[in-house]
Design a protein around this motif. Structure first.
Motif, PDB file in Angstrom:
ATOM      1  N   LEU A  52      37.203  28.483  82.377  1.00 41.09           N
ATOM      2  CA  LEU A  52      37.039  28.462  80.926  1.00 41.09           C
ATOM      3  C   LEU A  52      35.564  28.604  80.552  1.00 41.09           C
ATOM      4  O   LEU A  52      35.201  29.356  79.639  1.00 41.09           O
ATOM      5  N   GLY A  55      34.537  32.148  81.215  1.00 37.95           N
ATOM      6  CA  GLY A  55      34.990  33.047  80.153  1.00 37.95           C
ATOM      7  C   GLY A  55      34.104  32.973  78.924  1.00 37.95           C
ATOM      8  O   GLY A  55      33.797  33.996  78.300  1.00 37.95           O
ATOM      9  N   ILE A  56      33.680  31.757  78.570  1.00 40.84           N
ATOM     10  CA  ILE A  56      32.776  31.585  77.430  1.00 40.84           C
ATOM     11  C   ILE A  56      31.438  32.258  77.708  1.00 40.84           C
ATOM     12  O   ILE A  56      30.875  32.944  76.844  1.00 40.84           O
ATOM     13  N   MET A  59      31.929  35.973  77.383  1.00 41.76           N
ATOM     14  CA  MET A  59      32.092  36.402  75.993  1.00 41.76           C
ATOM     15  C   MET A  59      30.750  36.443  75.266  1.00 41.76           C
ATOM     16  O   MET A  59      30.466  37.380  74.515  1.00 41.76           O
ATOM     17  N   LEU A 105      37.115  38.949  75.522  1.00 43.84           N
ATOM     18  CA  LEU A 105      38.313  38.127  75.739  1.00 43.84           C
ATOM     19  C   LEU A 105      38.971  38.323  77.105  1.00 43.84           C
ATOM     20  O   LEU A 105      39.453  37.351  77.694  1.00 43.84           O
ATOM     21  N   PHE A 108      38.497  35.801  80.221  1.00 44.48           N
ATOM     22  CA  PHE A 108      39.151  34.502  80.435  1.00 44.48           C
ATOM     23  C   PHE A 108      40.274  34.594  81.471  1.00 44.48           C
ATOM     24  O   PHE A 108      40.253  33.848  82.466  1.00 44.48           O
ATOM     25  N   ASP A 128      43.326  24.478  75.780  1.00 40.39           N
ATOM     26  CA  ASP A 128      42.403  25.532  76.193  1.00 40.39           C
ATOM     27  C   ASP A 128      42.465  26.718  75.226  1.00 40.39           C
ATOM     28  O   ASP A 128      41.475  27.422  75.036  1.00 40.39           O
ATOM     29  N   ALA A 129      43.636  26.923  74.631  1.00 42.59           N
ATOM     30  CA  ALA A 129      43.768  28.011  73.660  1.00 42.59           C
ATOM     31  C   ALA A 129      42.879  27.753  72.445  1.00 42.59           C
ATOM     32  O   ALA A 129      42.288  28.687  71.879  1.00 42.59           O
ATOM     33  N   VAL A 132      39.288  28.629  73.480  1.00 39.75           N
ATOM     34  CA  VAL A 132      39.062  30.082  73.456  1.00 39.75           C
ATOM     35  C   VAL A 132      38.918  30.574  72.023  1.00 39.75           C
ATOM     36  O   VAL A 132      38.018  31.370  71.711  1.00 39.75           O
ATOM     37  N   ALA A 135      35.552  29.452  70.704  1.00 29.12           N
ATOM     38  CA  ALA A 135      34.478  30.259  71.274  1.00 29.12           C
ATOM     39  C   ALA A 135      34.431  31.637  70.619  1.00 29.12           C
ATOM     40  O   ALA A 135      33.343  32.168  70.344  1.00 29.12           O
ATOM     41  N   ALA A 136      35.594  32.209  70.370  1.00 24.72           N
ATOM     42  CA  ALA A 136      35.648  33.521  69.727  1.00 24.72           C
ATOM     43  C   ALA A 136      35.054  33.461  68.329  1.00 24.72           C
ATOM     44  O   ALA A 136      34.270  34.337  67.931  1.00 24.72           O
ATOM     45  N   THR A 196      32.077  23.910  70.804  1.00 22.82           N
ATOM     46  CA  THR A 196      33.200  24.475  71.557  1.00 22.82           C
ATOM     47  C   THR A 196      33.098  24.118  73.032  1.00 22.82           C
ATOM     48  O   THR A 196      34.096  23.755  73.668  1.00 22.82           O
TER      49      THR A 196
END
Length: 245
Positions: A52, A55-56, A59, A105, A108, A128-129, A132, A135-136, A196
């Protein structure tokens, strides 16, 4: 609807550039790999939510690089046409900023798969959703402000690396906030990505407070972006610096 179509259009164009696609796919993997090596070297266990954080990190990396396409549009001579569009500046440049975030995206699920394949025992929960999504939103708000900077300054692309790494460090992606100097923590919380990151690893209801905080801060950044874009466009029209000449 126009803004959505513009976002989809910009996203497709960005993904057709191998450089941006390469960044979107490799940055989270490299970050995850280096973080795992560091943890093992320190004798610490690899967190189940490492994917996670990776992924951040990916991004944010993709966002800062892709929004720099505004500088390239100035070089191409198309920035002048964007600035004189009948659409609101927020729709024109905001859609580009959001599309820059969206291409990050895929990092992730890619980071999750990589951690699973290397027996990193990735953990996943419904909260976790929300992380995400937070973060978006944070990256979209941040890149909207960056868009105004890239419109205003011809040489803004030079400062891209100076934006990428400090945000990683300050927001807790690389180092926890507890490792930062006390005077820096309040400044770190001004960035929407910090709240986040604080939500990573929290369960169910505990994740709601930092995510709500991130949404509030992101909303403020969007407001700043709208004002900054208005002032930036006004300035470059007066100074005649939309082009390279």
């Amino acid at each position: 609807m126009r803004a959505l179509r513009l976002t989809a259009f910009h996203g497709r164009q960005l993904l057709r550039v191998p450089f941006f696609l390469h960044q979107a796919l490799t940055t989270p993997l490299v970050f995850e790999w280096l973080r795992a090596i560091g943890l093992e070297g320190a004798g610490a266990a690899i967190q189940g939510d490492l994917w996670l954080l990776a992924g951040i990190a990916g991004m944010w990396s993709t966002t800062t690089l892709a929004v720099g396409i505004i500088g390239f549009q100035r070089f191409q001579g198309t920035l002048e046409h964007l600035a004189t569009s009948v659409l609101r500046p927020g729709a024109v440049f905001g859609s580009l900023a959001v599309s820059a975030m969206l291409i990050g995206l895929p990092g992730f699920p890619l980071a999750f798969a990589a951690q699973a394949l290397t027996s990193g025992n990735p953990s996943i929960r419904w909260s976790d959703a929300l992380v995400v999504a937070g973060a978006a939103l944070a990256c979209a708000a941040s890149s909207s402000v960056l868009a105004a900077v890239f419109v205003l300054f011809r040489s803004a692309t030079v400062f891209e690396p100076l934006v990428l790494t400090p945000v990683w460090l300050v927001t807790g992606v690389v180092l926890p906030l507890s490792a930062l100097p006390a005077w820096l923590v309040p400044l770190a919380l001004v960035h929407p990505l910090t709240s986040t990151v604080l939500a990573v690893g929290r369960t169910s209801g505990a994740v709601l407070v930092p995510i709500a905080s991130s949404v509030v801060v992101s909303t403020g950044w969007f407001a700043v972006a709208a004002l900054a874009l208005h002032l930036a466009l006004r300035r470059v029209r007066i100074s005649g610096t939309l082009g390279l000449g």
